[in-house]
Motif scaffolding. Structure first.
Motif, PDB file in Angstrom:
ATOM      1  N   ASN A 107     -19.111  30.086  51.588  1.00  0.00           N
ATOM      2  CA  ASN A 107     -18.749  31.460  51.242  1.00  0.00           C
ATOM      3  C   ASN A 107     -17.959  31.516  49.935  1.00  0.00           C
ATOM      4  N   ARG A 110     -20.412  31.028  47.085  1.00  0.00           N
ATOM      5  CA  ARG A 110     -21.189  32.246  46.823  1.00  0.00           C
ATOM      6  C   ARG A 110     -20.338  33.273  46.079  1.00  0.00           C
ATOM      7  N   LYS A 111     -19.102  33.413  46.487  1.00  0.00           N
ATOM      8  CA  LYS A 111     -18.185  34.363  45.837  1.00  0.00           C
ATOM      9  C   LYS A 111     -17.971  33.977  44.370  1.00  0.00           C
ATOM     10  N   PRO A 121     -21.041  42.331  44.058  1.00  0.00           N
ATOM     11  CA  PRO A 121     -21.609  41.822  45.320  1.00  0.00           C
ATOM     12  C   PRO A 121     -22.358  42.875  46.125  1.00  0.00           C
ATOM     13  N   TRP A 124     -25.807  42.413  44.015  1.00  0.00           N
ATOM     14  CA  TRP A 124     -26.391  41.072  43.874  1.00  0.00           C
ATOM     15  C   TRP A 124     -25.881  40.160  44.982  1.00  0.00           C
ATOM     16  N   GLY A 125     -26.760  39.280  45.424  1.00  0.00           N
ATOM     17  CA  GLY A 125     -26.391  38.207  46.337  1.00  0.00           C
ATOM     18  C   GLY A 125     -26.868  36.892  45.769  1.00  0.00           C
ATOM     19  N   ASN A 127     -28.032  32.647  46.967  1.00  0.00           N
ATOM     20  CA  ASN A 127     -28.187  31.528  47.890  1.00  0.00           C
ATOM     21  C   ASN A 127     -27.835  30.260  47.133  1.00  0.00           C
ATOM     22  N   ARG A 284     -29.698  43.222  45.443  1.00  0.00           N
ATOM     23  CA  ARG A 284     -29.492  43.896  46.720  1.00  0.00           C
ATOM     24  C   ARG A 284     -29.714  45.398  46.512  1.00  0.00           C
ATOM     25  N   GLU A 295     -33.011  39.815  49.858  1.00  0.00           N
ATOM     26  CA  GLU A 295     -32.041  38.896  50.457  1.00  0.00           C
ATOM     27  C   GLU A 295     -32.641  38.169  51.652  1.00  0.00           C
TER      28      GLU A 295
END
Length: 493
Positions: A107, A110-111, A121, A124-125, A127, A284, A295
């Motif tokens: 996490n 990703r942040k 956020p 956009w996301g 992986n 997103r 996503e």
């Protein structure tokens, strides 16, 4: 405190008589099976090879555009106990127990990935699990396309990447060409610059479902707005592969693909200066709107479609690198990378060499050796003997990728060692002398590279120049490790 010496004194072993495993304390059992011994103690062969590689990196002028020297902190994270853990799935939805700390690591990564590229956020996301840039790209294609859907990517001889749909007249080389229908676009054969007009015309005929922008050997900026317009004319997705320039994008030293693309992929070890892995960024959107399903599609494509458990140690290393990439020091580094690449290009041009597109806007220089009647293969080989690492590379117009007409040169790694513009002028001088030596040797040996190599090994001039290169390289600091720690018998001369 219980120490090894205390255990050995308390439980002395008579090595002459057999001892039952149950008679040994746990500490000694671990010692005996090599679980708590150092690499040097456990496997000196591998230890020595690693030390030799460290010395090679320190003694070498590293000019491969896709390589860099990562930090000690990244190496520590990448070599941590996180390598022990299985964590298939996403944070909060794993298929194994015991992932509470792994979830926090992922996490956080990703942040930091979103923060490094200044992404909202909500829009956009990302992986962070792909094992490499190639697996990131294929997972993105899996998410966006069905088998035999059409895609367009930059042709390999024009500077594109294998994963962008590369195929020859006789063979589909990349899985992206095997499972999907690929129609490449090219650069202008005279200038080496992307031909957007022809790309637009080809797209109107081919009507792809996906257009990939990005390259592994293209030195100029991308017109993402123009590409978005072309994609929209055919209802196509637009995907940017920024593997080479992601560090420049993060530092705002390259155009922003996120303003125009549906998906952005990257490696993490080139200009971003992290461990070897990949990232997939996806738009997103609220349910029912365009890209609202990206996503789910991307995450499913990564796991379970194309990968198993993520490499948690590498994800931790990525997180460290992304924190560094958000710093003012990294932004200054990215600026210097571009200055150094430009200095290298100009220095080579001043010596009469041809540079594709006549210069560079980013971290790399594509050197066309065809006017000098020298192949990229021979230039790469002589540079290896001189402790300069470059890679042979196709140049637009080449008829064979196996006998490429040029070399790709990059500034990221040496910039990490503190090189400035004047130092790259000296690097250009070494490359010039290498090219002249190669031409001299070739004049006596002919076209066969095996004869060329035999002559290289016997050349006193090559040996002399190698000493100069090594002395110069060792005058600069080395990121990530202390060269003085390398044992004397592993210091290759």
């Amino acid at each position: 405190m219980v120490t090894e010496n205390w255990v050995c004194a308390r439980f002395p072993l008579d090595l002459a008589s057999p001892v039952s495993q149950t008679d040994l304390p746990a500490f000694l059992l671990l010692q005996n099976v090599g679980l708590n011994t150092t690499l040097l103690e456990e496997d000196k062969e591998i230890y020595d090879l690693i030390q030799k590689e460290k010395w090679r990196q320190y003694s070498c002028l590293e000019l491969i555009a896709s390589e860099n020297f990562t930090s000690q902190a990244v190496m520590e994270a990448n070599g941590s106990a996180l390598t022990n853990k299985y964590s298939e799935g996403l944070p909060g939805a794993r298929y194994y127990g015991g992932n509470e700390w792994v979830d926090e690591v992922e996490n956080l990564c990703r942040k930091r990935a979103l923060e490094a590229f200044r992404l909202n956020p909500e829009k956009w996301g990302v992986n962070v699990q792909p094992y490499s840039g190639s697996t990131a790209n294929f997972s993105a294609l899996t998410a966006l396309l069905s088998p035999h859907d059409r895609l367009m990517g930059l042709d390999l001889p024009s500077g594109g990447h294998l994963t962008h749909g590369y195929a020859t007249a006789k063979k589909k080389v990349s899985s992206s060409a095997i499972y999907f229908e690929s129609f490449p676009y090219q650069v202008d054969m005279q200038t080496g610059v992307l031909d957007y007009d022809k790309l637009e015309q080809s797209a109107a005929l081919y009507r792809p479902k996906l257009i990939i922008c990005g390259a592994s050997a293209y030195a100029r900026e991308w017109d993402y707005a123009r590409l978005r317009k072309i994609a929209d004319a055919h209802g196509a997705y637009l995907m940017a592969d920024i593997a080479h320039i992601s560090g420049l994008v993060a530092a705002q030293e390259a155009a922003d693909p996120f303003a125009h693309c549906d998906i952005v992929t990257t490696t993490t070890h080139k200009t971003l200066r992290g461990p070897r892995a990949g990232l997939i960024f996806f738009q997103r959107a609220p349910k029912g709107e365009k890209n609202s399903d990206l996503e789910e599609k991307v995450n499913f494509a990564v796991f379970p479609s194309n990968q198993g458990g993520p490499h948690n140690n590498t994800i931790a290393g990525i997180a460290v690198a992304l924190k560094q990439a958000a710093s003012p020091e990294f932004r200054q580094y990215a600026k210097q990378v571009k200055l150094n690449a430009s200095a290298l290009a100009e220095a080579l041009k001043s010596k009469g060499y041809k540079i594709v597109t006549d210069g560079t806007d980013n971290h790399l220089v594509l050197w066309d050796l065809r006017p000098n009647k020298l192949t990229g293969s021979k230039m790469e080989k002589i540079c290896d003997y001189l402790n300069i690492t470059v890679n042979k590379n196709a140049v637009h117009g080449d008829s064979s990728a196996l006998v490429p007409g040029g070399c790709r040169l990059g500034a990221p790694a040496l910039t990490s060692r503190g090189f400035k513009e004047k130092d790259f002028v000296q690097v250009a001088e070494f490359l010039h002398r290498a090219a002249q030596l190669a031409l001299s040797i070739q004049a006596n040996t002919g076209k066969m590279i095996k004869d060329f190599i035999v002559a290289l090994e016997a050349s006193d001039e090559v040996k002399s120049l190698r000493k100069e290169v090594e002395t110069f390289a060792r005058s600069f600091p080395m990121p990530g490790f202390d060269p003085a720690s390398v044992p004397e018998d592993c210091r290759i001369h």
